[in-house]
Design a protein around this motif. Structure first.
Motif, mmCIF file in Angstrom:
data_model
loop_
_atom_site.group_PDB
_atom_site.id
_atom_site.type_symbol
_atom_site.label_atom_id
_atom_site.label_comp_id
_atom_site.label_asym_id
_atom_site.label_seq_id
_atom_site.Cartn_x
_atom_site.Cartn_y
_atom_site.Cartn_z
ATOM 1 N N ALA A 287 0.848 -1.339 -0.011
ATOM 2 C CA ALA A 287 -0.129 0.195 0.041
ATOM 3 C C ALA A 287 0.807 1.273 0.004
ATOM 4 N N VAL A 288 1.774 0.999 0.807
ATOM 5 C CA VAL A 288 2.803 2.530 0.885
ATOM 6 C C VAL A 288 3.398 2.690 -0.469
ATOM 7 N N VAL A 289 4.169 1.476 -0.886
ATOM 8 C CA VAL A 289 4.811 1.412 -2.312
ATOM 9 C C VAL A 289 4.112 2.020 -3.363
ATOM 10 N N ASN A 290 2.799 1.702 -3.233
ATOM 11 C CA ASN A 290 2.194 1.936 -4.517
ATOM 12 C C ASN A 290 1.192 3.102 -4.230
ATOM 13 N N GLY A 291 0.969 3.300 -2.862
ATOM 14 C CA GLY A 291 0.034 4.481 -2.639
ATOM 15 C C GLY A 291 -1.384 4.248 -3.026
ATOM 16 N N THR A 292 -1.425 2.817 -2.843
ATOM 17 C CA THR A 292 -2.964 2.496 -3.232
ATOM 18 C C THR A 292 -4.011 2.414 -2.176
ATOM 19 N N ALA A 293 -3.543 2.624 -0.821
ATOM 20 C CA ALA A 293 -4.436 2.634 0.114
ATOM 21 C C ALA A 293 -3.993 3.481 1.207
ATOM 22 N N PRO A 294 -4.969 4.153 1.908
ATOM 23 C CA PRO A 294 -4.414 5.000 3.070
ATOM 24 C C PRO A 294 -3.817 4.317 4.247
ATOM 25 N N VAL A 295 -2.756 4.906 4.578
ATOM 26 C CA VAL A 295 -1.944 4.173 5.761
ATOM 27 C C VAL A 295 -1.435 5.394 6.706
ATOM 28 N N SER A 296 -1.538 4.826 7.946
ATOM 29 C CA SER A 296 -1.246 5.859 8.934
ATOM 30 C C SER A 296 0.032 6.488 8.908
ATOM 31 N N PRO A 297 0.568 7.538 9.527
ATOM 32 C CA PRO A 297 1.388 8.330 9.408
ATOM 33 C C PRO A 297 2.783 7.549 9.945
ATOM 34 N N GLU A 298 2.263 6.851 11.088
ATOM 35 C CA GLU A 298 3.261 5.949 11.850
ATOM 36 C C GLU A 298 3.780 4.761 11.009
ATOM 37 N N LEU A 299 2.664 4.041 10.727
ATOM 38 C CA LEU A 299 3.131 2.835 9.747
ATOM 39 C C LEU A 299 3.982 3.156 8.660
ATOM 40 N N ARG A 300 3.609 4.354 7.835
ATOM 41 C CA ARG A 300 4.310 4.602 6.693
ATOM 42 C C ARG A 300 5.624 5.025 6.814
ATOM 43 N N GLY A 301 5.934 5.722 8.216
ATOM 44 C CA GLY A 301 7.122 6.024 8.599
ATOM 45 C C GLY A 301 8.076 4.678 8.769
ATOM 46 N N ARG A 302 7.479 3.971 9.585
ATOM 47 C CA ARG A 302 8.270 2.803 10.004
ATOM 48 C C ARG A 302 8.681 1.939 8.624
ATOM 49 N N ILE A 303 7.719 1.874 8.045
ATOM 50 C CA ILE A 303 8.141 1.006 6.439
ATOM 51 C C ILE A 303 8.876 1.792 5.720
ATOM 52 N N GLU A 304 8.941 3.032 5.434
ATOM 53 C CA GLU A 304 9.914 3.793 4.774
ATOM 54 C C GLU A 304 11.289 3.811 5.240
ATOM 55 N N ASP A 305 11.362 3.668 6.769
ATOM 56 C CA ASP A 305 12.655 3.511 7.295
ATOM 57 C C ASP A 305 13.132 2.227 6.763
ATOM 58 N N ALA A 306 12.476 1.178 6.912
ATOM 59 C CA ALA A 306 12.607 -0.346 6.725
ATOM 60 C C ALA A 306 13.293 -0.247 5.407
ATOM 61 N N ILE A 307 12.472 0.333 4.223
ATOM 62 C CA ILE A 307 12.897 0.218 2.789
ATOM 63 C C ILE A 307 14.340 0.806 2.576
ATOM 64 N N ALA A 308 14.316 2.057 3.288
ATOM 65 C CA ALA A 308 15.783 2.757 3.133
ATOM 66 C C ALA A 308 17.068 1.822 3.698
ATOM 67 N N ALA A 309 16.445 1.333 5.002
ATOM 68 C CA ALA A 309 17.462 0.244 5.671
ATOM 69 C C ALA A 309 17.997 -1.042 4.706
ATOM 70 N N ILE A 310 16.750 -1.493 4.076
ATOM 71 C CA ILE A 310 17.195 -2.775 3.579
ATOM 72 C C ILE A 310 17.662 -2.464 2.171
ATOM 73 N N GLY A 311 17.392 -1.321 1.553
ATOM 74 C CA GLY A 311 17.578 -0.919 0.289
ATOM 75 C C GLY A 311 16.723 -1.830 -0.765
ATOM 76 N N TYR A 312 15.588 -1.789 -0.447
ATOM 77 C CA TYR A 312 14.282 -2.401 -1.063
ATOM 78 C C TYR A 312 14.045 -1.915 -2.493
ATOM 79 N N LYS A 313 13.962 -2.363 -3.398
ATOM 80 C CA LYS A 313 13.607 -2.356 -4.851
ATOM 81 C C LYS A 313 12.518 -3.158 -5.391
#
Lengths: 339, 339
Positions: free
Chosen positions: A17-43
């Motif tokens: 949902a956050v990667v595609n912006g297809t569904a609303p997600v709370s700022p908190e989770l979005r933050g955690r997820i974005e951090d994780a993406i950056a940390a892992i270097g996910y593509k």
DNA sequence: AAAGCTAATCTAAACGTTTCAATTTTGTCA
DNA sequence: TGACAAAATTGAAACGTTTAGATTAGCTTT
């Protein structure tokens, strides 16, 4: 993505949902997820995505010859606008051979391109069949193929050549040689029709001996031009139906020890960026490559965006005669042979 | 594939076995399956296959400009041999811009190309980083990038230009203008080094005012050449570091009302197929485009086939000086200004 | 005829996403 | 405070292949 989900301790669905912006997600989770993406270097894996969504965001481009400046000019602008829209481009060349064409299209279809832009080679019904079965948006460029109902952007070839030949006739030329493209392409036929039309308008009888097939290739055109040049009453002007062939024509003229425009006038389809800095400075028909590319890309993007099937649209553009110095007035046989 | 399996009443595994020929299957089942395939018109989905196998049978090609005949010549042969090996090709252009380059490579990586052939733009460490992270076979063509340990096929640019300048010096030219490519490409630098080397060999002092940067672009080269031509003691010859730029140089010469080779000699990197039928007939350095393309494709195919990591191999080819008529002997300032 | 092989076939778990439907959380109102 | 709706989150089933490993069938061997 599972890794990301794990590190952020959320479900993969939320990550998606956050990667595609297809569904609303709370700022908190979005933050955690974005951090994780950056940390892992996910593509995100586009292949997996394509498998699921059925779209590859890639379009296939099939042209005759990537070595032909006309095609590359068009390809460059297509690539540009396609890329801007997030699409990649797979490029294939047919070398004017219908068999290779079928093979290349099959290669593209295998890879599930979302759409096809084709400058068709040949005019058998194989292509029609293949495209029907493929069932993906297709736009034809440069040439159209009999029986294929698809979007297309082409030139008014007949009109363009008619103008050019008209110009030669106006210069006094009566015997005008014509190096023709393949007669199983709409461009080959359309341009020839322009030649015949101009002669007819001028009341000059059509002479079969003056038209030779060059198959849009330099080498073939060289031999074709040679045949014209060795004629006892050789033409006073030659028109070549594309850019590659006019090089062959010029080589033939050189090899026969003749000079252009002194001994023979030359004109051709397709312009060259260097045309007015080298001698003879060729009189050509310039195609609106920018417009061709833009329209083609636009048409396919449109089809891709709205899956609605409006009837195929055909865009016809006009060439422009660039008069330079490769054609001379012709006053009759006596003067011409002297030169 | 499930459909095929169903109609032939076998398992999908068996269908997969016959489609890929990966396992022995009895003639009877093979027959049933082949019939079913034909009946249904089944075609294997390459996306699903790629997802599972991790290989897309596609390689990405990143060049500066598809409009540049040198690149298209090379691309054409790469495409040819790649296709013969069952690979498709995705083409991207960077327009000499490192930022676009990064974007385009990202586009290709997203689509999981199996390998990359790149003519790098710029020479920052961004590319190095990106490639390291991508971790797929890469071969550099035309240019090499500092710090990137990858297979490469390049030209001995220095030697080639050295020969060309040598030739001009031999003709008596002392003030030779140089239109340089971008100084953050190995080609730009290497060619310039050839220029300096030749001057040094000849004992001609290097004059900074005579070298102007044209960034491998026609327009930039036009302005660069203009600067050279308005100098009170303008050079008697100009060398252009690539094909696009020499057109700009010729336009500048024309616009200044000068003639080549009468008023000024011109030579350039990269050959043209039409070079010896138009005047002035340019003296150029021809690159072995066929060999470049073949080697590049071969190198990547090799890496792809054997995942072993032998040390990167660098293939260096030689240019060939094509002497034509765009350079004249120069006998000194007095004669040159008369022309 | 039972055991042991080999060869042919099948079952089922991946590959990395998206997305629908179900569930949980939060907020609002009586 | 409880009921209900809305919003956020999640579980799990696809998408169409490939490929171990399990199973079955068909032989040979003793």
């Amino acid at each position: 993505m599972l890794d990301v989900a794990a590190t952020a301790s959320v479900s993969v669905a939320t990550v998606s949902a956050v990667v595609n912006g297809t569904a609303p997600v709370s700022p908190e989770l979005r933050g955690r997820i974005e951090d994780a993406i950056a940390a892992i270097g996910y593509k995100r894996n586009a292949i997996a995505r394509s498998l699921k969504t059925g779209a590859t965001k890639t379009i296939g481009l099939v042209i005759a010859d990537i070595t032909n400046p006309f095609f590359t000019d068009v390809v460059a602008v297509i690539q540009d606008v396609l890329h801007r829209a997030g699409y990649a481009m797979m490029l294939c060349c047919t070398d004017e051979d219908p068999e290779q064409q079928e093979e290349q299209i099959s290669l593209l279809l295998d890879r599930m391109v979302d759409g096809l832009i084709i400058a068709p080679a040949g005019d058998d019904h194989a292509l029609e069949r293949v495209l029907k079965r493929a069932g993906i948006p297709t736009v034809l460029i440069d040439r159209i193929n009999h029986g294929i109902a698809a979007d297309a952007v082409v030139l008014d070839n007949q009109r363009a050549v008619l103008d050019a030949i008209d110009y030669l006739v106006g210069l006094g030329h009566l015997r005008i040689g014509y190096i023709s493209g393949s007669h199983d392409t709409s461009t080959g036929l359309g341009r020839l029709a322009g030649y015949r039309g101009a002669l007819e308008n001028a009341g000059i009888p059509y002479d079969d001996a003056l038209v030779r097939i060059g198959n849009f290739r330099e080498k073939d055109a060289y031999h074709a031009a040679m045949q014209l040049l060795v004629m006892p009453d050789r033409p006073s002007a030659i028109f070549s139906a594309n850019n590659l062939m006019v090089i062959g024509v010029m080589k033939a003229i050189r090899d026969m020890g003749l000079r252009c425009p002194d001994d023979i006038s030359v004109s051709s389809f397709d312009d060259f960026p260097w045309a007015d800095v080298f001698q003879p400075s060729l009189t050509t028909i310039a195609q609106p490559v920018q417009a061709i590319g833009e329209h083609a890309a636009q048409l396919i993007l449109e089809r891709l965006a709205t899956r609605m099937d409006r009837p195929p649209r055909q865009i016809v553009l006009s060439g422009r005669l660039m008069i330079r110095s490769s054609c001379r007035p012709f006053y009759g046989a006596d003067r011409s042979t002297v030169a």
